[in-house]
Enzyme design. Sequence first.
Site, PDB file in Angstrom:
ATOM      1  CE  LYS A  76      11.699  13.215 -19.425  1.00 23.50           C
ATOM      2  NZ  LYS A  76      11.557  11.782 -19.313  1.00 23.50           N
ATOM      3  CG  HIS A  93       9.849  31.567 -19.087  1.00 23.15           C
ATOM      4  ND1 HIS A  93      10.501  30.368 -19.080  1.00 23.15           N
ATOM      5  CD2 HIS A  93       8.575  31.274 -18.783  1.00 23.15           C
ATOM      6  CE1 HIS A  93       9.663  29.404 -18.784  1.00 23.15           C
ATOM      7  NE2 HIS A  93       8.481  29.927 -18.589  1.00 23.15           N
ATOM      8  CG  HIS A  94       5.618  32.355 -16.682  1.00 27.09           C
ATOM      9  ND1 HIS A  94       4.675  31.650 -17.391  1.00 27.09           N
ATOM     10  CD2 HIS A  94       6.479  31.426 -16.193  1.00 27.09           C
ATOM     11  CE1 HIS A  94       4.961  30.355 -17.314  1.00 27.09           C
ATOM     12  NE2 HIS A  94       6.045  30.192 -16.607  1.00 27.09           N
ATOM     13  CD  GLU A 134       0.777  23.301 -10.338  1.00 27.88           C
ATOM     14  OE1 GLU A 134       1.378  23.003  -9.288  1.00 27.88           O
ATOM     15  OE2 GLU A 134      -0.255  22.733 -10.720  1.00 27.88           O
ATOM     16  CD1 TRP A 161      -4.265  30.543 -15.213  1.00 22.46           C
ATOM     17  CD2 TRP A 161      -3.375  29.482 -13.456  1.00 22.46           C
ATOM     18  NE1 TRP A 161      -2.993  30.154 -15.552  1.00 22.46           N
ATOM     19  CE2 TRP A 161      -2.423  29.494 -14.492  1.00 22.46           C
ATOM     20  CE3 TRP A 161      -3.047  28.875 -12.251  1.00 22.46           C
ATOM     21  CZ2 TRP A 161      -1.162  28.917 -14.355  1.00 22.46           C
ATOM     22  CZ3 TRP A 161      -1.769  28.303 -12.130  1.00 22.46           C
ATOM     23  CH2 TRP A 161      -0.857  28.325 -13.179  1.00 22.46           C
ATOM     24  CG  ASP A 180      -2.192   0.820   1.017  1.00 20.69           C
ATOM     25  OD1 ASP A 180      -2.063   1.989   0.597  1.00 20.69           O
ATOM     26  OD2 ASP A 180      -3.292   0.294   1.234  1.00 20.69           O
TER      27      ASP A 180
END
Lengths: 517, 374
Positions: free
Chosen positions: A324, A295-296, A248, A134, A98
């Site tokens: 990847k 960079h945001h 995030e 948001w 578990d």
Amino acid sequence: MGEHHGPAKGLTRWLYTTNHKDIGSMYLWFSFAMFLLGGVFALVIRAELFEPGLQLVDPGFFNQMTTMHGLVMVFGAVMPAFVGLANWLIPMMIGAPDMALPRMNNWSFWILPFAFALMVSTLFMDGGGPNFGWTFYAPLSTEYAPPSVTFFIFAVHIMGASSIMGAINVIATILNMRAPGMTLMKMPLFVWTWLITAYLLIAVMPVLAGVVTMMLFDIHFGTSFFDAAGGGDPVLFQHVFWFFGHPEVYIMILPAFGIASAIIPTFARKPLFGYASMVYATASIAILSFIVWAHHMFTVGIPLAGELFFMYATMLIAVPTGVKVFNWVTTMFRGSITFETPMLFSIAFVILFTIGGLSGLMLAIAPADFQYHDTYFVVAHFHYVLVPGAIFSIFAAVYYWLPKWSGHYVNETLGKTHFWLSFVGLNITFFPMHFVGLAGMPRRIPDYALQFADFNMISTVGAFIFGFSQVFFLFVVVKTIRDGKKADAQVWEGAEGLEWTVESPAPYHTFSTPPKV
Amino acid sequence: MFKKRLFSGLGAITASSTALAEDAQRWGVNMTEGVTDVSREIYGLHMDIFWWCVGIGVVVFGVMFYSMFKHRRSVRKESATFHENTLLEIIWTVIPVIILVIMAIPATTTLERIYDTADADIDIQVTGYQWKWRYEYMGEDLSFFSNLRTSQDEITGRSQKGEHYLLEVDEPLVVPTGQKIRFIINAADVIHAWWVPALAVKKDAIPGYNNEAWTTINEPGIYRGQCAELCGRDHGFMPIVVHAMEPADYERWLADKREEAAVLRELMAQTFTFEELMTRGEGVYQRMCVACHGANGEGGVGKAIAGSPVATGDINAHLDLLVNGVNGTAMQAFGEQLNDLDMAAVLTYTRTAFGNNMGDSLQAVDVYQFKAAQ
């Protein structure tokens, strides 16, 4: 390995359960409910944007919809879905009975419905729900926010607590409960990516909690963290928020990498190419995610040196991400490929996520970002990363492991129908957004100039196709659980891993004695 | 209801496809090249990185689709077993790094150019307000607000939408071509962003900050943009219009503005009759108030003026409300946005129009004294 006892009966089974499979199922159902709710909000947005002019909703309510859509999808749909998958799969993949902390596991799930009830209830409060996006930039979210912002802050706190507890549980489980012989470098990539994701969560969710607490203090206790008139700094908010916000983003995509890395080798009937480099690439992406947040914020006026640093660091992310993608493609190369539903979703994931990644590379070029920033080009970019990225990987995972969970095969025709409807719907919805964005349409506006009309209409049509095909998904899942064909233990002939050594459906308790690896 | 809309929409798509050739702008799919050297440089960077991405996509998806067709099970029963190749992995780590360096160099140069705000010919202070822009020509004693001109009727569909729907203002920013213009950008309330695509200038307007940006426009023309940072309810309704003129025309415009200001100063000193104030006030009302308070003062977003306790109450309290606004509501502080004469006029008008019949009035000098006493 024996079955000690089955689940309790009735509602209390779900309320009191400490079983990782029960909790995993609850997470998944909850996230699907939130996915539909967030989808309804999205369709309100798309319906209003169907043509120029204000038709259906007030601009203030429109802002509440964009805000709630983002919050519900990020915190309610994508993150809990991955936690649900972690609950179901990690113990079975590492041969543990578990999760390490089962009672905390119960708690971290059951506070979520309260968090979302609190958050969604703000829509019915005086002054309406959160209407500041948001990303809730101050001072729009503090001094100028509706009174319900306080409830939003508490909801975020609860969600954060839930995520942190979930992450602690994942780390404790993986580090302590692996079966003998399951060394770290033998773990399935889904386990690896979740381990790294869990560290990201523990690192950044407290930062989110901090930033909303600072808001709370500004609003109610007279501080001025983000109020320029009181000596505070609105840009500080953005730095702190994106220090959470950028990791995030990877929290929402790293587990998806793990899922694709499980499914593609199965249906290519060939081992995953570059297992070790996959692990290192995931770790590199995670580390880089802490040094690219600004960079945001290329347009807030950070100094040239800062602008250059964040541009270079952001471009660098393309390297491990490229590794990847190349690994997945090379895994397929010279394989013996079949195209069952999980594989279709995984291939679409690789292709469309790569498109989202490439537009991300464009956004990394700071001077060009001055033209892209806060336009629909950005909306197109992150929806390409999140919808066919995170969401498609979750679909792929459900189709791949549902026979193991439910004991029934999915009807391939139904699954493929869902795939093609979703695939077509999402591309009709989001691809034209690149065009209107480049042509100059800002995001988060309820009405727009006439030259954007045609592509917006197309996007809206696509959104409704995509939206309704998710209701079809619900039908497929329910039908599979109720009357799908009985599944074998080895659901997919090419699949490897401990979860396929237990019968289908997986018994309520698995690996009570550790397996030999 | 929605279905009907959907089908009329699909009809519109087909109909508009036929008009494709006539109106390329409607189906615009790419960034504008713009009208400044910087905007062209940015466009060049955008196209370079775009083609790199296309190239990468062709290679990656090419291999992928090749595998999907040639290495599918019905064609190839046995799969290979290789799962590592160090050389390959080094190659596909190094090549992307090289591409990134190739892109980073020109991007750095352009960024340095964008940040070089020194030696400007003209300084203009740009201030974002909910939901309008204010332009102050520094050293010129000239400033004005720039509001959305599109009517509520167009927005709500009661009348035909004009060609520049939502991208038109009552008073555009006027600048000369060929001169370096520096914008000092800030905000009075929340964060906004001043963006004109043709100039490739986008800079956040942040309370407490003076952000700088600059442009030198090569071609005369009218360039339109919008606020690019969510700033509340009417974020979608605060456009930017820049009118670039030849320097000589700009000087003429500037002279006209000075003249206007002089006339206004003279007017401010005069005493107006009640009728004159009413006429002027009606004009101001139509320009500034009608969107929220309705054509007959019946209210809407704002409260009703007809019969309101404010408009029929104490005249100084009424003036206070116009000058300072009402905190936490859509009623803004108009003290800075209206000159004293217009303020007196609109106050007089609203106290008597709409059946309020107060019949009292204020002069510009009263407003001036009220503001000075604050």
